[in-house]
Design an enzyme around this catalytic site. Structure first.
Site, PDB file in Angstrom:
ATOM      1  N   HIS A  33      -1.420  -3.978  22.303  1.00  0.00           N
ATOM      2  CA  HIS A  33      -0.201  -3.388  22.864  1.00  0.00           C
ATOM      3  C   HIS A  33       0.989  -4.202  22.342  1.00  0.00           C
ATOM      4  O   HIS A  33       0.939  -5.444  22.338  1.00  0.00           O
ATOM      5  CB  HIS A  33      -0.191  -3.511  24.393  1.00  0.00           C
ATOM      6  CG  HIS A  33      -1.317  -2.795  25.085  1.00  0.00           C
ATOM      7  ND1 HIS A  33      -1.141  -1.581  25.722  1.00  0.00           N
ATOM      8  CD2 HIS A  33      -2.621  -3.118  25.264  1.00  0.00           C
ATOM      9  CE1 HIS A  33      -2.293  -1.202  26.273  1.00  0.00           C
ATOM     10  NE2 HIS A  33      -3.208  -2.114  26.005  1.00  0.00           N
ATOM     11  N   HIS A  56      -7.480  -2.833  20.269  1.00  0.00           N
ATOM     12  CA  HIS A  56      -6.082  -2.413  20.112  1.00  0.00           C
ATOM     13  C   HIS A  56      -5.170  -3.492  20.667  1.00  0.00           C
ATOM     14  O   HIS A  56      -5.535  -4.229  21.590  1.00  0.00           O
ATOM     15  CB  HIS A  56      -5.815  -1.074  20.818  1.00  0.00           C
ATOM     16  CG  HIS A  56      -6.194  -1.061  22.269  1.00  0.00           C
ATOM     17  ND1 HIS A  56      -7.484  -0.851  22.703  1.00  0.00           N
ATOM     18  CD2 HIS A  56      -5.459  -1.230  23.398  1.00  0.00           C
ATOM     19  CE1 HIS A  56      -7.529  -0.900  24.023  1.00  0.00           C
ATOM     20  NE2 HIS A  56      -6.301  -1.132  24.478  1.00  0.00           N
ATOM     21  N   HIS A  65     -12.020   0.384  21.891  1.00  0.00           N
ATOM     22  CA  HIS A  65     -11.716   0.268  20.457  1.00  0.00           C
ATOM     23  C   HIS A  65     -10.567  -0.726  20.394  1.00  0.00           C
ATOM     24  O   HIS A  65      -9.519  -0.486  21.012  1.00  0.00           O
ATOM     25  CB  HIS A  65     -11.328   1.649  19.898  1.00  0.00           C
ATOM     26  CG  HIS A  65     -10.974   1.678  18.441  1.00  0.00           C
ATOM     27  ND1 HIS A  65     -11.546   2.583  17.543  1.00  0.00           N
ATOM     28  CD2 HIS A  65     -10.093   0.955  17.708  1.00  0.00           C
ATOM     29  CE1 HIS A  65     -11.027   2.391  16.335  1.00  0.00           C
ATOM     30  NE2 HIS A  65     -10.123   1.410  16.409  1.00  0.00           N
ATOM     31  N   ASN A 121      -6.248  -6.495  25.756  1.00  0.00           N
ATOM     32  CA  ASN A 121      -7.119  -6.521  26.923  1.00  0.00           C
ATOM     33  C   ASN A 121      -8.562  -6.472  26.450  1.00  0.00           C
ATOM     34  O   ASN A 121      -8.914  -5.616  25.633  1.00  0.00           O
ATOM     35  CB  ASN A 121      -6.821  -5.326  27.833  1.00  0.00           C
ATOM     36  CG  ASN A 121      -5.406  -5.373  28.384  1.00  0.00           C
ATOM     37  OD1 ASN A 121      -4.865  -6.450  28.633  1.00  0.00           O
ATOM     38  ND2 ASN A 121      -4.790  -4.211  28.564  1.00  0.00           N
ATOM     39  N   ASP A 155       2.092   4.503  22.959  1.00  0.00           N
ATOM     40  CA  ASP A 155       1.207   4.602  24.116  1.00  0.00           C
ATOM     41  C   ASP A 155       1.607   5.826  24.942  1.00  0.00           C
ATOM     42  O   ASP A 155       2.792   6.091  25.160  1.00  0.00           O
ATOM     43  CB  ASP A 155       1.287   3.325  24.971  1.00  0.00           C
ATOM     44  CG  ASP A 155       0.128   3.216  25.952  1.00  0.00           C
ATOM     45  OD1 ASP A 155      -0.700   2.318  25.778  1.00  0.00           O
ATOM     46  OD2 ASP A 155       0.062   4.053  26.884  1.00  0.00           O
ATOM     47  N   THR A 185      -9.580  -0.386  28.903  1.00  0.00           N
ATOM     48  CA  THR A 185     -10.099   0.945  29.255  1.00  0.00           C
ATOM     49  C   THR A 185     -10.590   1.699  28.024  1.00  0.00           C
ATOM     50  O   THR A 185     -11.499   2.519  28.124  1.00  0.00           O
ATOM     51  CB  THR A 185      -9.029   1.793  29.977  1.00  0.00           C
ATOM     52  OG1 THR A 185      -7.889   1.925  29.138  1.00  0.00           O
ATOM     53  CG2 THR A 185      -8.618   1.150  31.292  1.00  0.00           C
ATOM     54  N   CYS A 208     -10.738   6.207  17.462  1.00  0.00           N
ATOM     55  CA  CYS A 208     -11.276   6.631  16.160  1.00  0.00           C
ATOM     56  C   CYS A 208     -10.755   8.027  15.822  1.00  0.00           C
ATOM     57  O   CYS A 208     -10.393   8.298  14.672  1.00  0.00           O
ATOM     58  CB  CYS A 208     -12.802   6.642  16.182  1.00  0.00           C
ATOM     59  SG  CYS A 208     -13.549   5.021  15.971  1.00  0.00           S
ATOM     60  N   GLY A 241      -9.059  -5.697  31.753  1.00  0.00           N
ATOM     61  CA  GLY A 241      -8.380  -4.409  31.946  1.00  0.00           C
ATOM     62  C   GLY A 241      -8.496  -3.474  30.759  1.00  0.00           C
ATOM     63  O   GLY A 241      -7.698  -2.544  30.611  1.00  0.00           O
TER      64      GLY A 241
HETATM   65  P1  AMP Z   1      -6.250  -0.740  27.573  1.00  0.00           P
HETATM   66  O1  AMP Z   1      -6.140  -0.594  29.052  1.00  0.00           O
HETATM   67  O2  AMP Z   1      -5.814  -2.059  27.048  1.00  0.00           O
HETATM   68  O3  AMP Z   1      -7.627  -0.346  27.063  1.00  0.00           O
HETATM   69  O4  AMP Z   1      -5.205   0.266  26.969  1.00  0.00           O
HETATM   70  C1  AMP Z   1      -5.478   1.589  26.639  1.00  0.00           C
HETATM   71  C2  AMP Z   1      -4.142   2.251  26.451  1.00  0.00           C
HETATM   72  O5  AMP Z   1      -4.337   3.434  25.715  1.00  0.00           O
HETATM   73  C3  AMP Z   1      -3.446   2.643  27.752  1.00  0.00           C
HETATM   74  O6  AMP Z   1      -2.191   1.971  27.811  1.00  0.00           O
HETATM   75  C4  AMP Z   1      -3.291   4.154  27.642  1.00  0.00           C
HETATM   76  O7  AMP Z   1      -2.061   4.603  28.143  1.00  0.00           O
HETATM   77  C5  AMP Z   1      -3.397   4.379  26.146  1.00  0.00           C
HETATM   78  N1  AMP Z   1      -3.895   5.667  25.707  1.00  0.00           N
HETATM   79  C6  AMP Z   1      -5.022   6.292  26.115  1.00  0.00           C
HETATM   80  N2  AMP Z   1      -5.192   7.452  25.445  1.00  0.00           N
HETATM   81  C7  AMP Z   1      -4.153   7.561  24.587  1.00  0.00           C
HETATM   82  C8  AMP Z   1      -3.743   8.527  23.624  1.00  0.00           C
HETATM   83  N3  AMP Z   1      -4.447   9.649  23.388  1.00  0.00           N
HETATM   84  N4  AMP Z   1      -2.603   8.307  22.933  1.00  0.00           N
HETATM   85  C9  AMP Z   1      -1.876   7.194  23.162  1.00  0.00           C
HETATM   86  N5  AMP Z   1      -2.213   6.243  24.039  1.00  0.00           N
HETATM   87  C10 AMP Z   1      -3.321   6.433  24.761  1.00  0.00           C
HETATM   88 ZN    ZN Z   2     -13.235   3.709  17.842  1.00  0.00          ZN
END
Ligand code: AMP
Ligand code: ZN
Length: 113
Positions: free
Chosen positions: A101, A99, A97, A86, A29, A94, A6, A92
């Protein structure tokens, strides 16, 4: 709400924006897993695929169409790419929000680990 995506969507956290409109944002990423590793998000906070409903489902189609257009513009449409969402702990996820990939630029392994 303390949500990192956000904050990226509303400009609170600066990032290298690849694409942005009223409802969607695309950025690189932080920890790329392929030569091209983009994250595509709805600007609206949707925690995961589990929160997709009849009110917000249109954004999913818009995101997939946007990915198609970016793939052509960034010239990885022909070689191919992978779209990953994910969901939840076993998936997986993390960042809570929604998203997607987008991975491209190398031959990607299958099945995932
Ligand atoms: P997920 O594990 O599917 O939730 O992916 C989260 C992704 O967000 C990971 O690949 C992180 O490298 C990426 N990520 C986390 N913080 C940031 C950020 N500030 N800018 C860009 N990517 C981020
Ligand atoms: Zn959010």
């Amino acid at each position: 709400m303390d949500c990192i995506f956000c904050k990226i969507a509303n400009g609170e956290i600066p990032t290298e924006m690849i694409y942005e409109d009223d409802t969607k944002a695309v950025f690189k990423d932080l920890n790329p897993q392929a030569p091209v590793h983009l994250l595509v998000i709805p600007k609206e906070h949707i925690s995961s695929n589990n929160e997709i409903d009849s009110e917000n489902k249109q954004i999913v189609g818009e995101i997939f169409e946007l990915i198609k257009n970016l793939a052509r513009e960034m010239n990885f449409d022909k070689n191919g790419y992978r779209i990953v969402n994910n969901c939840g702990n076993d998936g997986g996820q993390t960042v809570k929000h929604l998203h997607y990939h987008v991975l491209a630029g190398r031959n990607l392994n299958w099945p995932p680990g």
